[in-house]
Design a protein around this motif. Structure first.
Motif, PDB file in Angstrom:
ATOM      1  N   LYS A  69     -11.671   5.151   5.548  1.00 33.92           N
ATOM      2  CA  LYS A  69     -12.058   6.126   4.536  1.00 33.92           C
ATOM      3  C   LYS A  69     -13.113   5.577   3.576  1.00 33.92           C
ATOM      4  CE  LYS A  69      -8.873   9.084   5.865  1.00 33.92           C
ATOM      5  NZ  LYS A  69      -9.164  10.380   6.403  1.00 33.92           N
ATOM      6  N   LYS A  70     -12.882   4.348   3.099  1.00 37.81           N
ATOM      7  CA  LYS A  70     -13.796   3.686   2.164  1.00 37.81           C
ATOM      8  C   LYS A  70     -13.765   2.198   2.475  1.00 37.81           C
ATOM      9  CE  LYS A  70     -14.402   4.904  -1.936  1.00 37.81           C
ATOM     10  NZ  LYS A  70     -14.769   5.505  -3.162  1.00 37.81           N
ATOM     11  N   PRO A  71     -14.849   1.496   2.219  1.00 34.83           N
ATOM     12  CA  PRO A  71     -14.854   0.066   2.549  1.00 34.83           C
ATOM     13  C   PRO A  71     -13.981  -0.774   1.617  1.00 34.83           C
ATOM     14  CG  PRO A  71     -16.941   0.711   1.564  1.00 34.83           C
ATOM     15  CD  PRO A  71     -16.141   1.966   1.741  1.00 34.83           C
ATOM     16  N   LEU A  72     -13.310  -1.740   2.204  1.00 35.19           N
ATOM     17  CA  LEU A  72     -12.629  -2.786   1.453  1.00 35.19           C
ATOM     18  C   LEU A  72     -13.603  -3.948   1.346  1.00 35.19           C
ATOM     19  CD1 LEU A  72      -9.156  -2.808   3.256  1.00 35.19           C
ATOM     20  CD2 LEU A  72      -9.598  -2.079   0.914  1.00 35.19           C
ATOM     21  N   VAL A  73     -13.668  -4.571   0.182  1.00 39.26           N
ATOM     22  CA  VAL A  73     -14.600  -5.671  -0.017  1.00 39.26           C
ATOM     23  C   VAL A  73     -13.871  -6.900  -0.563  1.00 39.26           C
ATOM     24  CG1 VAL A  73     -16.606  -4.173  -0.330  1.00 39.26           C
ATOM     25  CG2 VAL A  73     -15.275  -4.866  -2.316  1.00 39.26           C
ATOM     26  N   TYR A  74     -14.560  -8.012  -0.492  1.00 41.02           N
ATOM     27  CA  TYR A  74     -14.033  -9.304  -0.935  1.00 41.02           C
ATOM     28  C   TYR A  74     -13.462  -9.221  -2.351  1.00 41.02           C
ATOM     29  CZ  TYR A  74     -14.080 -14.284  -2.146  1.00 41.02           C
ATOM     30  OH  TYR A  74     -13.736 -15.552  -2.554  1.00 41.02           O
ATOM     31  N   GLU A  75     -12.321  -9.862  -2.529  1.00 38.22           N
ATOM     32  CA  GLU A  75     -11.589 -10.003  -3.784  1.00 38.22           C
ATOM     33  C   GLU A  75     -10.835  -8.748  -4.221  1.00 38.22           C
ATOM     34  OE1 GLU A  75     -14.494 -11.752  -6.517  1.00 38.22           O
ATOM     35  OE2 GLU A  75     -13.524 -13.686  -6.168  1.00 38.22           O
ATOM     36  N   MET A  76     -10.836  -7.693  -3.420  1.00 35.33           N
ATOM     37  CA  MET A  76     -10.005  -6.533  -3.746  1.00 35.33           C
ATOM     38  C   MET A  76      -8.546  -6.902  -3.488  1.00 35.33           C
ATOM     39  SD  MET A  76     -12.129  -3.330  -2.161  1.00 35.33           S
ATOM     40  CE  MET A  76     -11.188  -2.050  -2.945  1.00 35.33           C
ATOM     41  N   SER A  77      -7.644  -6.182  -4.135  1.00 32.22           N
ATOM     42  CA  SER A  77      -6.205  -6.384  -3.937  1.00 32.22           C
ATOM     43  C   SER A  77      -5.510  -5.041  -3.712  1.00 32.22           C
ATOM     44  CB  SER A  77      -5.597  -7.089  -5.150  1.00 32.22           C
ATOM     45  OG  SER A  77      -6.136  -8.364  -5.307  1.00 32.22           O
ATOM     46  N   PRO A  78      -5.819  -4.395  -2.592  1.00 35.68           N
ATOM     47  CA  PRO A  78      -5.167  -3.113  -2.309  1.00 35.68           C
ATOM     48  C   PRO A  78      -3.728  -3.335  -1.845  1.00 35.68           C
ATOM     49  CG  PRO A  78      -6.497  -3.747  -0.455  1.00 35.68           C
ATOM     50  CD  PRO A  78      -6.730  -4.785  -1.529  1.00 35.68           C
ATOM     51  N   VAL A  79      -3.020  -2.251  -1.677  1.00 32.42           N
ATOM     52  CA  VAL A  79      -1.644  -2.276  -1.183  1.00 32.42           C
ATOM     53  C   VAL A  79      -1.614  -1.511   0.132  1.00 32.42           C
ATOM     54  CG1 VAL A  79       0.700  -1.458  -1.626  1.00 32.42           C
ATOM     55  CG2 VAL A  79      -0.636  -2.456  -3.474  1.00 32.42           C
ATOM     56  N   ILE A  80      -0.894  -2.055   1.096  1.00 31.84           N
ATOM     57  CA  ILE A  80      -0.683  -1.312   2.336  1.00 31.84           C
ATOM     58  C   ILE A  80       0.730  -0.750   2.294  1.00 31.84           C
ATOM     59  CG2 ILE A  80      -0.058  -3.386   3.635  1.00 31.84           C
ATOM     60  CD1 ILE A  80      -1.417  -1.927   6.092  1.00 31.84           C
ATOM     61  N   VAL A  81       0.827   0.546   2.504  1.00 24.07           N
ATOM     62  CA  VAL A  81       2.101   1.255   2.492  1.00 24.07           C
ATOM     63  C   VAL A  81       2.427   1.597   3.936  1.00 24.07           C
ATOM     64  CG1 VAL A  81       3.339   3.283   1.665  1.00 24.07           C
ATOM     65  CG2 VAL A  81       1.586   2.219   0.222  1.00 24.07           C
ATOM     66  N   ILE A  82       3.612   1.187   4.377  1.00 24.88           N
ATOM     67  CA  ILE A  82       4.048   1.450   5.748  1.00 24.88           C
ATOM     68  C   ILE A  82       5.252   2.374   5.698  1.00 24.88           C
ATOM     69  CG2 ILE A  82       5.358  -0.714   5.751  1.00 24.88           C
ATOM     70  CD1 ILE A  82       4.927  -0.825   8.813  1.00 24.88           C
ATOM     71  N   THR A  83       5.209   3.422   6.511  1.00 25.26           N
ATOM     72  CA  THR A  83       6.277   4.414   6.553  1.00 25.26           C
ATOM     73  C   THR A  83       6.807   4.530   7.976  1.00 25.26           C
ATOM     74  OG1 THR A  83       5.204   5.659   4.777  1.00 25.26           O
ATOM     75  CG2 THR A  83       6.878   6.823   6.059  1.00 25.26           C
ATOM     76  N   TYR A  84       8.108   4.410   8.119  1.00 26.12           N
ATOM     77  CA  TYR A  84       8.766   4.575   9.411  1.00 26.12           C
ATOM     78  C   TYR A  84       8.827   6.071   9.736  1.00 26.12           C
ATOM     79  CZ  TYR A  84      12.507   4.632  12.892  1.00 26.12           C
ATOM     80  OH  TYR A  84      13.255   4.842  14.025  1.00 26.12           O
ATOM     81  N   ILE A  85       8.433   6.428  10.952  1.00 24.42           N
ATOM     82  CA  ILE A  85       8.458   7.813  11.407  1.00 24.42           C
ATOM     83  C   ILE A  85       9.585   7.944  12.433  1.00 24.42           C
ATOM     84  CG2 ILE A  85       7.158   9.685  12.485  1.00 24.42           C
ATOM     85  CD1 ILE A  85       6.041   8.657   9.737  1.00 24.42           C
ATOM     86  N   PRO A  86      10.675   8.624  12.060  1.00 21.12           N
ATOM     87  CA  PRO A  86      11.815   8.756  12.980  1.00 21.12           C
ATOM     88  C   PRO A  86      11.445   9.502  14.254  1.00 21.12           C
ATOM     89  CG  PRO A  86      12.441   9.382  10.753  1.00 21.12           C
ATOM     90  CD  PRO A  86      10.948   9.244  10.763  1.00 21.12           C
ATOM     91  N   THR A  87      12.019   9.048  15.351  1.00 19.65           N
ATOM     92  CA  THR A  87      11.863   9.705  16.636  1.00 19.65           C
ATOM     93  C   THR A  87      13.126   9.459  17.444  1.00 19.65           C
ATOM     94  OG1 THR A  87      10.562   9.805  18.683  1.00 19.65           O
ATOM     95  CG2 THR A  87      10.630   7.689  17.557  1.00 19.65           C
ATOM     96  N   GLU A  88      13.480  10.398  18.289  1.00 19.52           N
ATOM     97  CA  GLU A  88      14.650  10.215  19.147  1.00 19.52           C
ATOM     98  C   GLU A  88      14.351   9.270  20.294  1.00 19.52           C
ATOM     99  OE1 GLU A  88      16.613  13.801  20.356  1.00 19.52           O
ATOM    100  OE2 GLU A  88      16.397  14.707  18.367  1.00 19.52           O
ATOM    101  N   SER A  89      13.091   9.092  20.615  1.00 19.47           N
ATOM    102  CA  SER A  89      12.682   8.238  21.731  1.00 19.47           C
ATOM    103  C   SER A  89      12.947   6.771  21.434  1.00 19.47           C
ATOM    104  CB  SER A  89      11.184   8.425  21.996  1.00 19.47           C
ATOM    105  OG  SER A  89      10.900   9.762  22.284  1.00 19.47           O
ATOM    106  N   ALA A  90      12.932   5.975  22.492  1.00 20.83           N
ATOM    107  CA  ALA A  90      13.122   4.531  22.372  1.00 20.83           C
ATOM    108  C   ALA A  90      11.790   3.887  22.010  1.00 20.83           C
ATOM    109  CB  ALA A  90      13.676   3.959  23.675  1.00 20.83           C
ATOM    110  N   LYS A  91      11.352   4.153  20.794  1.00 27.32           N
ATOM    111  CA  LYS A  91      10.111   3.550  20.308  1.00 27.32           C
ATOM    112  C   LYS A  91      10.152   3.480  18.793  1.00 27.32           C
ATOM    113  CE  LYS A  91       7.686   7.924  21.026  1.00 27.32           C
ATOM    114  NZ  LYS A  91       6.568   8.536  21.727  1.00 27.32           N
ATOM    115  N   ILE A  92       9.278   2.662  18.258  1.00 31.11           N
ATOM    116  CA  ILE A  92       9.168   2.482  16.810  1.00 31.11           C
ATOM    117  C   ILE A  92       7.791   2.985  16.403  1.00 31.11           C
ATOM    118  CG2 ILE A  92       9.246   0.843  14.909  1.00 31.11           C
ATOM    119  CD1 ILE A  92      10.758  -1.083  16.828  1.00 31.11           C
ATOM    120  N   VAL A  93       7.762   3.954  15.511  1.00 31.27           N
ATOM    121  CA  VAL A  93       6.503   4.569  15.080  1.00 31.27           C
ATOM    122  C   VAL A  93       6.338   4.344  13.576  1.00 31.27           C
ATOM    123  CG1 VAL A  93       5.173   6.709  14.947  1.00 31.27           C
ATOM    124  CG2 VAL A  93       6.738   6.324  16.880  1.00 31.27           C
ATOM    125  N   PHE A  94       5.151   3.875  13.200  1.00 30.90           N
ATOM    126  CA  PHE A  94       4.822   3.675  11.792  1.00 30.90           C
ATOM    127  C   PHE A  94       3.505   4.365  11.460  1.00 30.90           C
ATOM    128  CE2 PHE A  94       7.222  -0.369  12.485  1.00 30.90           C
ATOM    129  CZ  PHE A  94       8.208  -0.180  11.535  1.00 30.90           C
TER     130      PHE A  94
END
Length: 141
Positions: A69-94
């Protein structure tokens, strides 16, 4: 019973070795950021790689996508947010978002899918018992 939303956050420190000559994070760094987020999620919710492995399985990635979406540059301190997406299948989706927590700017979004294989590298079609129990524990069935 309503499903819980399982979310973890990991602060990133953009290092000089991760940027290109334009001072923008090289696209190859994003899979590593997503990996860091998956490890953080695993620590927080008890679904780490060693837990999977100790139960007799591996969980390789079979899908990984990004939207820049937008460039990340040196010395930035962003946060990565990870969300688990439920599924009935035998897999892990984030799903992932790399954001600036101060102003909400979204720098990147993504998704990953992992499947289960046994120690003989055979695809597992049913949810492993430990994973089914994990889903029950966190109410994400």
């Amino acid at each position: 019973m309503s499903m819980k939303k399982l979310v973890a956050k990991k602060k990133l420190e953009i290092r000089f070795s991760e940027v290109d000559s334009m001072n923008v994070v090289w696209h190859g760094s994003y899979p590593l950021y997503f990996e860091d987020a998956r490890e953080e999620f695993g620590k927080e919710y008890g679904l780490g790689y060693m837990t999977i492995c100790s139960n007799g399985y591996y969980a390789p990635l079979v899908e990984l996508s990004f939207k820049y979406k937008k460039p990340l540059v040196y010395e930035m301190s962003p946060v990565i947010v990870i969300t688990y997406i439920p599924t009935e299948s035998a897999k892990i989706v984030f799903e992932y978002k790399i954001i600036d927590e101060k102003d909400g700017t979204v720098y990147a979004e993504g998704k990953s899918v992992q499947v289960f294989i046994d120690k003989n590298y055979q695809l597992v079609w049913e949810n492993p018992e430990f994973y089914q129990n994990w889903k029950k524990q966190w109410e994400v069935l």
